[in-house]
Structures are given as structure tokens and as C-alpha cells.
Design an enzyme around this catalytic site. Structure first.
Site, PDB file in Angstrom:
ATOM      1  N   SER A  43       0.806  -1.229   0.000  1.00 41.07           N
ATOM      2  CA  SER A  43       0.000   0.000   0.000  1.00 41.07           C
ATOM      3  C   SER A  43       0.837   1.275   0.000  1.00 41.07           C
ATOM      4  O   SER A  43       0.325   2.343  -0.319  1.00 41.07           O
ATOM      5  CB  SER A  43      -0.944   0.015   1.207  1.00 41.07           C
ATOM      6  OG  SER A  43      -0.225   0.158   2.413  1.00 41.07           O
ATOM      7  N   LYS A 120       0.758   4.642   6.847  1.00 41.87           N
ATOM      8  CA  LYS A 120       0.256   5.439   5.725  1.00 41.87           C
ATOM      9  C   LYS A 120       0.895   6.825   5.780  1.00 41.87           C
ATOM     10  O   LYS A 120       1.602   7.169   6.729  1.00 41.87           O
ATOM     11  CB  LYS A 120      -1.269   5.594   5.791  1.00 41.87           C
ATOM     12  CG  LYS A 120      -2.056   4.298   5.914  1.00 41.87           C
ATOM     13  CD  LYS A 120      -2.074   3.485   4.648  1.00 41.87           C
ATOM     14  CE  LYS A 120      -2.877   2.198   4.832  1.00 41.87           C
ATOM     15  NZ  LYS A 120      -2.816   1.320   3.640  1.00 41.87           N
TER      16      LYS A 120
END
Length: 280
Positions: A43, A120
């Protein structure tokens, strides 16, 4: 014979005490200063690759219940959540020795529902309006600056311990083929520049509603934009949604080690060019 037995038992006891104190010291070090983190998914490509190993700087934002480590050893049936240890600190969304995260930081945080650790990039600060239109981020109604970064190419093969195959903009690609993604260089309003990857402009998350970030919470996105479950997905056991301040664990600053194989012991898969690499 008695002296020998006493000597043996004494040596065993000293070994047990040494191990005990080593574990205590390691636990304190991990709780207060740095937490190891192994990248399990794609990701955050190409900033972070599957198999990158890094230490999370816990001192960057101060401490909350999330600073206590999860202790999970399935082989011995041990599953201790940070909330089990430091749950008394949970619920007021405050931190001790608090520091404010900056837009563009790569952050490890605790998922608000599942309590799993996620990594993230911080895109939206409290009070920001964030929207994605056709793959382009708008922050407070202004588009972020984006430049062409060429392409990112990798082999279409099973990656990491989870043995997942990467998604490609040129799919269908057979195993062993060249998997291609479009790379862009994104500059956030505070000047932080980093690369992002794009697979398609027609993905479910390429155009979103306007998200208004609540006070005391943050909006995160993965750099591999079409392959990231992040704040664009409502908060459930699957989606992340907004992340409270107290759920931040720390900032990722540098990759210490990297292995492209399913185990770090497979030395022939080590990526030496990523050792001690700074994270942008």
C-alpha cells in the site's frame, strides 16, 4: 556432588534472571523509543516495499495508550493487545509529551477498530477538507501539485510472507512478466514531495466525497493509491476512516533493512541498496 548441583542451579537461575531483565529492558525500549515494523503489504509503494524493515520513532509525537506494544505469539497462544496493558490511558484523545505530526509524515498508527498497526502518509490535518477527483488530491479546494515521475516496474511474482501478487496498470500480466505502474511526484501544500503510484483512473477511490477532518483526528492515504485501504474508506473493521490523535504510534524515518523474499533469512533476496535509506 551437592556443590556441583548448586553450581548448576545457580547458573540456570542467573541465566533466567538475565533473560528476564533483557526482556524488561527491550519492552521499555520498544514502548518509549523505537518500535520495529515490517512492511507486509504494497500500500505504500514505491516509498516502502514489501519486506522493508524499519524502526518507528515513538518520541516524535509523544505517548498514549497506543505506545504500548501488541504482544502476539500465536505458537504459544499469547495475544496481548496494547489496550490490555495501557487501556487506562485510552479514551481522552490526549498524549504525554505530545508532539504534532506534520502533513506528509509517514506514520504508523493503530487502526481505530481492529487495533492492528497500519502505516500510511498523513494527508489531512484537523479542520482540512480533503477530496480526490480523478486521482488528484484537493486540500481545502486546492489541487496538490503533481508532476510526471515516469513508471515503476517490478516483476509480477508473489511477494513477502503473505505471497501476494502486485496489481499492474498493464494487467493481465503473467507470473514473471513486467508489472508496470504510472509514477507521479506529488508536492503537498507544506512543500513535502514524494512519489505515488497509479494503476487506473477509474478505481473506486479515485473520486470521493469531500472529507472534513474533525478536530483531534487525521486523514491518511497510501502512496500506492489504487491498492490502499485508508481514510478514503469509512471506519469499519475494513476501512480506516479518520484516525484519532491518541492512535498515532510514531513516525517512520528510515528503512534499516530490506528483503524481497518470504523470510529475512534468505540473504540472496536482500536489497542492499535500501539499507539505511531515508523515507521521504
Amino acid at each position: 556432588m551437592a556443590d556441583e548441583n548448586q553450581g548448576f542451579m545457580g547458573a540456570v537461575w542467573e541465566t533466567i534472571k538475565t533473560i528476564f531483565w533483557a526482556l524488561i529492558i527491550a519492552g521499555v525500549f520498544r514502548t518509549l523509543f523505537f518500535q520495529p515494523f515490517w512492511i507486509p503489504s504494497s500500500s505504500m509503494k514505491d516509498t516502502l516495499l514489501v519486506g522493508d524493515f524499519l524502526f518507528v520513532n515513538k518520541m516524535a509525537y509523544g505517548y498514549s495508550y497506543a505506545s504500548c506494544p501488541n504482544i502476539k505469539i500465536a505458537r504459544f497462544g499469547i495475544d496481548i493487545d496494547a489496550d490490555d496493558i495501557c487501556g487506562f490511558l485510552d479514551g481522552d484523545n490526549t498524549r504525554v509529551l505530545a508532539g504534532e505530526p506534520e502533513r506528509g509524515d509517514v506514520v504508523v498508527f493503530r487502526h481505530p477498530v481492529t487495533h492492528q498497526d497500519y502505516i500510511k502518509r498523513l494527508i489531512g490535518l484537523p479542520g482540512d477538507r480533503v477530496q480526490v477527483k480523478e486521482g488528484l488530491i484537493y486540500i481545502n479546494d486546492e489541487p496538490v501539485k503533481v508532476e510526471d515521475g515516469g513508471t515503476f516496474t517490478e516483476v509480477k511474482e508473489a511477494q513477502g510472507p503473505e505471497r501476494r501478487f502486485p496489481r499492474c496498470s498493464n494487467d493481465p500480466v503473467g507470473e514473471g512478466g513486467q508489472c508496470v505502474k504510472e509514477r507521479q511526484i506529488e508536492t503537498l501544500p507544506n512543500g513535502v514531495t514524494h512519489s505515488t503510484l497509479n494503476i487506473t483512473d477509474r478505481g473506486d477511490l479515485d473520486t470521493t466525497k469531500v472529507f472534513t477532518v474533525p478536530e483531534g483526528e487525521y486523514f491518511f492515504m497510501g502512496d500506492n493509491r489504487d491498492n490502499s485501504t485508508d481514510s478514503r474508506v469509512a471506519q469499519t473493521s475494513f476501512g480506516v476512516g479518520f484516525v484519532p490523535y491518541e492512535n498515532l504510534i510514531g513516525r517512520a524515518d528510515r528503512i534499516m533493512f530490506s528483503s524481497a523474499g518470504r523470510s529475512m533469512l534468505f540473504f540472496w533476496t536482500w536489497r542492499s541498496d535500501r539499507f539505511f535509506k531515508g523515507i521521504e
